[in-house]
Design a protein around this motif. Structure first.
Motif, PDB file in Angstrom:
ATOM      1  N   UNK A   1       8.101  -0.679   8.691  1.00 44.02           N
ATOM      2  CA  UNK A   1       7.158  -1.071   7.733  1.00 44.02           C
ATOM      3  C   UNK A   1       5.763  -1.450   8.129  1.00 44.02           C
ATOM      4  N   UNK A   2       4.843  -1.319   7.560  1.00 47.75           N
ATOM      5  CA  UNK A   2       3.506  -1.712   7.609  1.00 47.75           C
ATOM      6  C   UNK A   2       3.653  -3.269   8.080  1.00 47.75           C
ATOM      7  N   UNK A   3       3.384  -3.447   9.541  1.00 45.74           N
ATOM      8  CA  UNK A   3       3.413  -4.764  10.210  1.00 45.74           C
ATOM      9  C   UNK A   3       2.689  -4.515  11.452  1.00 45.74           C
TER      10      UNK A   3
ATOM     11  N   UNK B   1       5.369   0.734   0.874  1.00 46.84           N
ATOM     12  CA  UNK B   1       5.788   0.420  -0.505  1.00 46.84           C
ATOM     13  C   UNK B   1       4.805  -0.251  -1.523  1.00 46.84           C
ATOM     14  N   UNK B   2       3.897  -1.462  -0.796  1.00 49.35           N
ATOM     15  CA  UNK B   2       2.880  -1.993  -1.617  1.00 49.35           C
ATOM     16  C   UNK B   2       1.637  -1.768  -0.813  1.00 49.35           C
ATOM     17  N   UNK B   3       1.331  -1.782   0.375  1.00 47.98           N
ATOM     18  CA  UNK B   3       0.211  -1.616   1.167  1.00 47.98           C
ATOM     19  C   UNK B   3      -0.536  -0.527   1.031  1.00 47.98           C
ATOM     20  N   UNK B   4      -1.835  -0.646   1.033  1.00 46.10           N
ATOM     21  CA  UNK B   4      -2.665   0.807   0.658  1.00 46.10           C
ATOM     22  C   UNK B   4      -2.469   1.842   2.128  1.00 46.10           C
TER      23      UNK B   4
ATOM     24  N   UNK C   1       7.898   4.982  -2.486  1.00 48.06           N
ATOM     25  CA  UNK C   1       7.759   4.872  -3.876  1.00 48.06           C
ATOM     26  C   UNK C   1       8.145   6.338  -4.380  1.00 48.06           C
ATOM     27  N   UNK C   2       7.587   7.394  -3.697  1.00 48.48           N
ATOM     28  CA  UNK C   2       7.426   8.710  -3.890  1.00 48.48           C
ATOM     29  C   UNK C   2       8.042   9.885  -3.236  1.00 48.48           C
TER      30      UNK C   2
END
Length: 359
Positions: free
Chosen positions: A292-294, A312-315, A332-333
């Protein structure tokens, strides 16, 4: 959001409003740089201490180093990670770092700001146009030319990848230099780069070999992230089960965060270290990284291992890994079966490195 979080959010909003116009009145193009070879000292301001945010300025540092070949660069940052990240950057002379908790170290905090006035700079650069502290540091510095991070010529059509946080500072800086009369580069933006040494890569290979079958390719996963960016244990357990089934001929290892936690209950072989460069050296010898974004996702990108970032939430357009077959996925998609099509495509294309894999 906690009370402290709300206070910090309010404080940042107030500071942005107070500092957003700093420097804008001076962008009149009335002064010109005569010779880029005469630029000897450059200050780059990114007063942030997070691993990801510091790695994301490495393309700008590379750009400045190439643009001003005779310069030495000082980095105005926060915390103590920058000297580790920029250890092998020949052009970086020193880091000037604010304490992580300024109210507990007020003397150190003010002495750092005062030090900006003691050194004369040819150029001062604020990386993020939305950073209040960065704009203030640039303004406060003793520099002849001050760039505050804004896009100077707003009529110019931005590049298709302009929204990326590692790229728009470079595009904006090129725009600023052209306004000062300098010929700028049209090259694609450089990748993030930790600049691992050959000895570090060799050590990373040994560490990876100690926990894997060397005859197989290796996939690294990182199951942790901060806040809402962190996927649930159920999500990761389902994903890991599917990944293990789909790639049963691969080694799959989990890189653990400093918190030493696992979203898959330590089902996979694990690697734990507090040494950022050591973690990077292990990932550099793997064939694929998924996380994930990190900060560790950006670290994987910075050692040029093909990276799949899960968002899932980050740009996504702002933070996705890029270069060397890397990609960001909007979870999400995108369906699970499509993840494997993407992973297959990356693995089948092989690993194109900016430095050779350790042998």
């Amino acid at each position: 959001m906690s009370v402290l979080g709300k206070i910090n959010h309010f404080r940042r909003g107030v500071m942005r409003n107070l500092t957003k116009n700093i420097g804008k009145s001076k962008l009149d193009g009335s002064i010109f740089l005569v010779d880029k070879n005469d630029v000897k000292r450059v200050l780059i301001c990114r007063p942030n201490g997070r691993l990801g945010n510091l790695l994301l300025i490495t393309p700008l540092v590379q750009e400045v180093s190439e643009m001003f070949p005779n310069c030495k660069i000082d980095l105005f940052v926060k915390g103590t990670l920058a000297p580790i990240i920029f250890e092998n950057y020949d052009h970086v002379a020193k880091t000037i770092h604010l304490p992580k908790k300024p109210f507990k170290s007020l003397g150190e905090y003010f002495s750092v700001w005062i030090s900006l006035k003691r050194q004369k700079y040819d150029v001062a650069i604020n990386v993020d146009q939305n950073s209040s502290s960065g704009r203030l540091a640039t303004q406060f510095s003793n520099a002849k030319y001050k760039f505050y991070g804004d896009l100077i010529n707003e009529e110019e059509s931005p590049k298709s990848d302009y929204d990326h946080i590692a790229k728009y500072p470079v595009y904006n800086f090129r725009n600023y230099l052209s306004k000062l009369g300098l010929k700028t580069s049209n090259k694609i933006i450089a990748p993030l780069d930790l600049k691992l040494s050959t000895s570090e890569l060799l050590e990373g290979k040994k560490l990876l070999a100690s926990m894997t079958d060397e005859s197989k390719k290796t996939i690294c996963i990182f199951t942790y992230a901060t806040g809402t960016k962190c996927f649930s244990e159920n999500w990761w357990e389902d994903f890991y089960a599917a990944l293990k089934k789909e790639y049963n001929t691969y080694n799959i290892i989990e890189i653990l965060p400093v918190e030493n936690v696992s979203q898959i209950a330590f089902q996979a072989p694990t690697f734990y270290s507090k040494d950022i460069r050591e973690i990077g050296s292990v990932i550099a010898n793997a064939d694929l990284f998924i996380g994930a974004d990190s900060g560790i996702m950006h670290l994987a990108s910075a050692v040029h291992t093909p990276t799949v970032g899960l968002f899932s939430v980050s740009n996504l357009k702002k933070y996705e890994p890029y270069d060397n077959c890397s990609i960001g996925i909007d979870t999400n998609t995108v369906l699970l079966e499509d993840y494997f099509k993407i992973i297959d495509s990356i693995l089948n294309n092989g690993k194109l490195k900016y430095y050779s894999k350790a042998v």
